[in-house]
Design a protein around this motif. Sequence first.
Motif, PDB file in Angstrom:
ATOM      1  N   LYS A 194     -13.956 -17.418 -11.187  1.00 53.45           N
ATOM      2  CA  LYS A 194     -15.204 -18.189 -11.226  1.00 53.45           C
ATOM      3  C   LYS A 194     -16.231 -17.671 -10.214  1.00 53.45           C
ATOM      4  O   LYS A 194     -17.427 -17.531 -10.537  1.00 53.45           O
ATOM      5  CB  LYS A 194     -14.898 -19.659 -10.952  1.00 53.45           C
ATOM      6  CG  LYS A 194     -16.106 -20.568 -11.075  1.00 53.45           C
ATOM      7  CD  LYS A 194     -15.703 -22.022 -10.819  1.00 53.45           C
ATOM      8  CE  LYS A 194     -16.910 -22.949 -10.909  1.00 53.45           C
ATOM      9  NZ  LYS A 194     -16.525 -24.350 -10.644  1.00 53.45           N
ATOM     10  N   THR A 195     -15.738 -17.344  -9.007  1.00 51.97           N
ATOM     11  CA  THR A 195     -16.660 -16.908  -7.951  1.00 51.97           C
ATOM     12  C   THR A 195     -17.390 -15.609  -8.307  1.00 51.97           C
ATOM     13  O   THR A 195     -18.633 -15.568  -8.278  1.00 51.97           O
ATOM     14  CB  THR A 195     -15.897 -16.754  -6.617  1.00 51.97           C
ATOM     15  OG1 THR A 195     -15.280 -18.009  -6.292  1.00 51.97           O
ATOM     16  CG2 THR A 195     -16.842 -16.341  -5.497  1.00 51.97           C
ATOM     17  N   PRO A 196     -16.666 -14.520  -8.667  1.00 55.24           N
ATOM     18  CA  PRO A 196     -17.408 -13.285  -9.012  1.00 55.24           C
ATOM     19  C   PRO A 196     -18.225 -13.411 -10.283  1.00 55.24           C
ATOM     20  O   PRO A 196     -19.309 -12.834 -10.390  1.00 55.24           O
ATOM     21  CB  PRO A 196     -16.299 -12.234  -9.171  1.00 55.24           C
ATOM     22  CG  PRO A 196     -15.060 -12.998  -9.439  1.00 55.24           C
ATOM     23  CD  PRO A 196     -15.198 -14.292  -8.706  1.00 55.24           C
ATOM     24  N   LEU A 197     -17.717 -14.180 -11.271  1.00 50.75           N
ATOM     25  CA  LEU A 197     -18.476 -14.339 -12.513  1.00 50.75           C
ATOM     26  C   LEU A 197     -19.779 -15.101 -12.268  1.00 50.75           C
ATOM     27  O   LEU A 197     -20.822 -14.771 -12.854  1.00 50.75           O
ATOM     28  CB  LEU A 197     -17.625 -15.070 -13.562  1.00 50.75           C
ATOM     29  CG  LEU A 197     -16.488 -14.250 -14.189  1.00 50.75           C
ATOM     30  CD1 LEU A 197     -15.623 -15.126 -15.085  1.00 50.75           C
ATOM     31  CD2 LEU A 197     -17.040 -13.065 -14.982  1.00 50.75           C
ATOM     32  N   ARG A 227     -19.491  -3.980  -8.039  1.00 50.85           N
ATOM     33  CA  ARG A 227     -18.431  -4.325  -7.102  1.00 50.85           C
ATOM     34  C   ARG A 227     -17.648  -5.547  -7.572  1.00 50.85           C
ATOM     35  O   ARG A 227     -16.419  -5.588  -7.517  1.00 50.85           O
ATOM     36  CB  ARG A 227     -19.022  -4.574  -5.711  1.00 50.85           C
ATOM     37  CG  ARG A 227     -17.936  -4.753  -4.638  1.00 50.85           C
ATOM     38  CD  ARG A 227     -18.482  -5.132  -3.292  1.00 50.85           C
ATOM     39  NE  ARG A 227     -18.934  -6.515  -3.283  1.00 50.85           N
ATOM     40  CZ  ARG A 227     -20.199  -6.875  -3.141  1.00 50.85           C
ATOM     41  NH1 ARG A 227     -21.148  -5.971  -3.008  1.00 50.85           N
ATOM     42  NH2 ARG A 227     -20.545  -8.152  -3.149  1.00 50.85           N
ATOM     43  N   GLU A 228     -18.364  -6.553  -8.068  1.00 49.59           N
ATOM     44  CA  GLU A 228     -17.707  -7.769  -8.549  1.00 49.59           C
ATOM     45  C   GLU A 228     -16.847  -7.474  -9.789  1.00 49.59           C
ATOM     46  O   GLU A 228     -15.750  -8.016  -9.948  1.00 49.59           O
ATOM     47  CB  GLU A 228     -18.756  -8.844  -8.882  1.00 49.59           C
ATOM     48  CG  GLU A 228     -19.557  -9.355  -7.693  1.00 49.59           C
ATOM     49  CD  GLU A 228     -18.698 -10.099  -6.683  1.00 49.59           C
ATOM     50  OE1 GLU A 228     -17.502 -10.342  -6.957  1.00 49.59           O
ATOM     51  OE2 GLU A 228     -19.219 -10.433  -5.602  1.00 49.59           O
ATOM     52  N   ILE A 229     -17.360  -6.605 -10.660  1.00 50.12           N
ATOM     53  CA  ILE A 229     -16.584  -6.235 -11.859  1.00 50.12           C
ATOM     54  C   ILE A 229     -15.310  -5.492 -11.467  1.00 50.12           C
ATOM     55  O   ILE A 229     -14.238  -5.709 -12.046  1.00 50.12           O
ATOM     56  CB  ILE A 229     -17.450  -5.378 -12.821  1.00 50.12           C
ATOM     57  CG1 ILE A 229     -18.560  -6.241 -13.430  1.00 50.12           C
ATOM     58  CG2 ILE A 229     -16.588  -4.758 -13.920  1.00 50.12           C
ATOM     59  CD1 ILE A 229     -19.569  -5.457 -14.240  1.00 50.12           C
ATOM     60  N   ASN A 233     -11.591  -6.650 -12.277  1.00 50.97           N
ATOM     61  CA  ASN A 233     -10.654  -5.728 -12.923  1.00 50.97           C
ATOM     62  C   ASN A 233      -9.362  -5.591 -12.109  1.00 50.97           C
ATOM     63  O   ASN A 233      -8.252  -5.610 -12.661  1.00 50.97           O
ATOM     64  CB  ASN A 233     -11.313  -4.359 -13.089  1.00 50.97           C
ATOM     65  CG  ASN A 233     -10.413  -3.371 -13.806  1.00 50.97           C
ATOM     66  OD1 ASN A 233     -10.052  -3.549 -14.963  1.00 50.97           O
ATOM     67  ND2 ASN A 233     -10.022  -2.316 -13.093  1.00 50.97           N
ATOM     68  N   PHE A 234      -9.526  -5.487 -10.780  1.00 49.89           N
ATOM     69  CA  PHE A 234      -8.354  -5.386  -9.906  1.00 49.89           C
ATOM     70  C   PHE A 234      -7.500  -6.651 -10.000  1.00 49.89           C
ATOM     71  O   PHE A 234      -6.268  -6.589 -10.057  1.00 49.89           O
ATOM     72  CB  PHE A 234      -8.792  -5.153  -8.459  1.00 49.89           C
ATOM     73  CG  PHE A 234      -7.659  -5.073  -7.481  1.00 49.89           C
ATOM     74  CD1 PHE A 234      -6.930  -3.910  -7.350  1.00 49.89           C
ATOM     75  CD2 PHE A 234      -7.315  -6.183  -6.721  1.00 49.89           C
ATOM     76  CE1 PHE A 234      -5.860  -3.841  -6.460  1.00 49.89           C
ATOM     77  CE2 PHE A 234      -6.254  -6.121  -5.824  1.00 49.89           C
ATOM     78  CZ  PHE A 234      -5.529  -4.939  -5.689  1.00 49.89           C
TER      79      PHE A 234
END
Length: 400
Positions: A194-197, A227-229, A233-234
């Motif tokens: 939720k945070t990066p999205l 960076r968020e993507i 992904n990680f």
Amino acid sequence: MKNKRIKKYIVSFLILLITNISLIFIINKYEYKTYTNNYNNKINIIINNIKEKYPNIKESDIIEILNTETNNIDILDKYGINDNNGIIENDKFNNKITIIFLLLTILFDIIIILIFYIYDKNNSKKINEITKMISKINNRQFDIDINDFKEGELSILKNEISKTTTMLRQVADNSIKDKINLKDSLGDISHQLKTPLTSITIMIDNILDNPDMDEKTRKKFLINIKREIININFLVMSLLKLSKFDANVVKFNKEEVYIKDIIKESIKNVSMIKELKNISIKVSGDNNIKLLCDYKWQVESITNILKNSIEHTDEYGIVEINYSENKLYTRILIKDNGKGIDSEDLSHIFDRFYKGKKCSEDSIGIGLSLSKTIIEKEGGSITAKSTPNVGTIFTIKYLK
């Protein structure tokens, strides 16, 4: 098991048979001895009477008469002695022996019937107990004591059911724990995504809402989105790897590999974040040391530890890697001079989704958990020692 049971029945039958035959033999011997005594007594009486009436008769004549093999039943018939009516004492004794034989036969049969009745009754009782226990187990009532320390097939069955019950209890307990863990994990994953999205959505909205945005700001937003993507992904890849371990579907292809190659590949995997923070990585150790492991998964575990060390180290910091071996174990030591980990956080750093006070914003809290899982699956162990504002040391050991 079947041969043991047959052997037990054969031994029991032989004991009863030998006992019965022994009794019959003893009674027959007693009967024969009694018959002999009765006949001898009658002959003694006859000889004494002959000597009284015929004092001049010679003993040799009496012996000759007794040893004569002439079988003249007609003479005995005159005196009321025939096949159907022997000496009265023998007739009486024969009747007594017949009654004894009959009673012994009846007693023997009763004993056998009682033995089978008691055996069947005990088995029926045990079967009823086992049936009730299985019924309770089916109703998920596992708190029952069904250990049986007696011998026998049903006792063995009860003990096996006890083992199964213990296993089912553990499965039930683990199932409850798994549900709780799944609930917590889903909550953590939801929060982590939720945070990066949300951040990506906000930055994209800014770009779309400001078509005249200057190139520098636009580029900064795009770098942050990337960076968020990468973080997402990680996270997803790490979760997929952990789920494979949770499902026990990971197969390790063990082979002897040089530790230097594992370290080299791991450093390559963190080269980007290393360069961004200008972190120096120093490696030392014997280049000939080998480790029996799965190369791919071992690189994964070391990469995650290095990534954690770099994230917790300030710019221009140093991360040291040393590997060595002795007669007992092979050791890999990873040391940084970063912020360190608080004592209350240190015992939780290998917990899934745990983030300490000094974690970076990009930290997901899953890398060290995955590393620990891989290392332990490979038969090794990992520990961490840290001093705030001095640094952290990770020690990995593989026993030989």
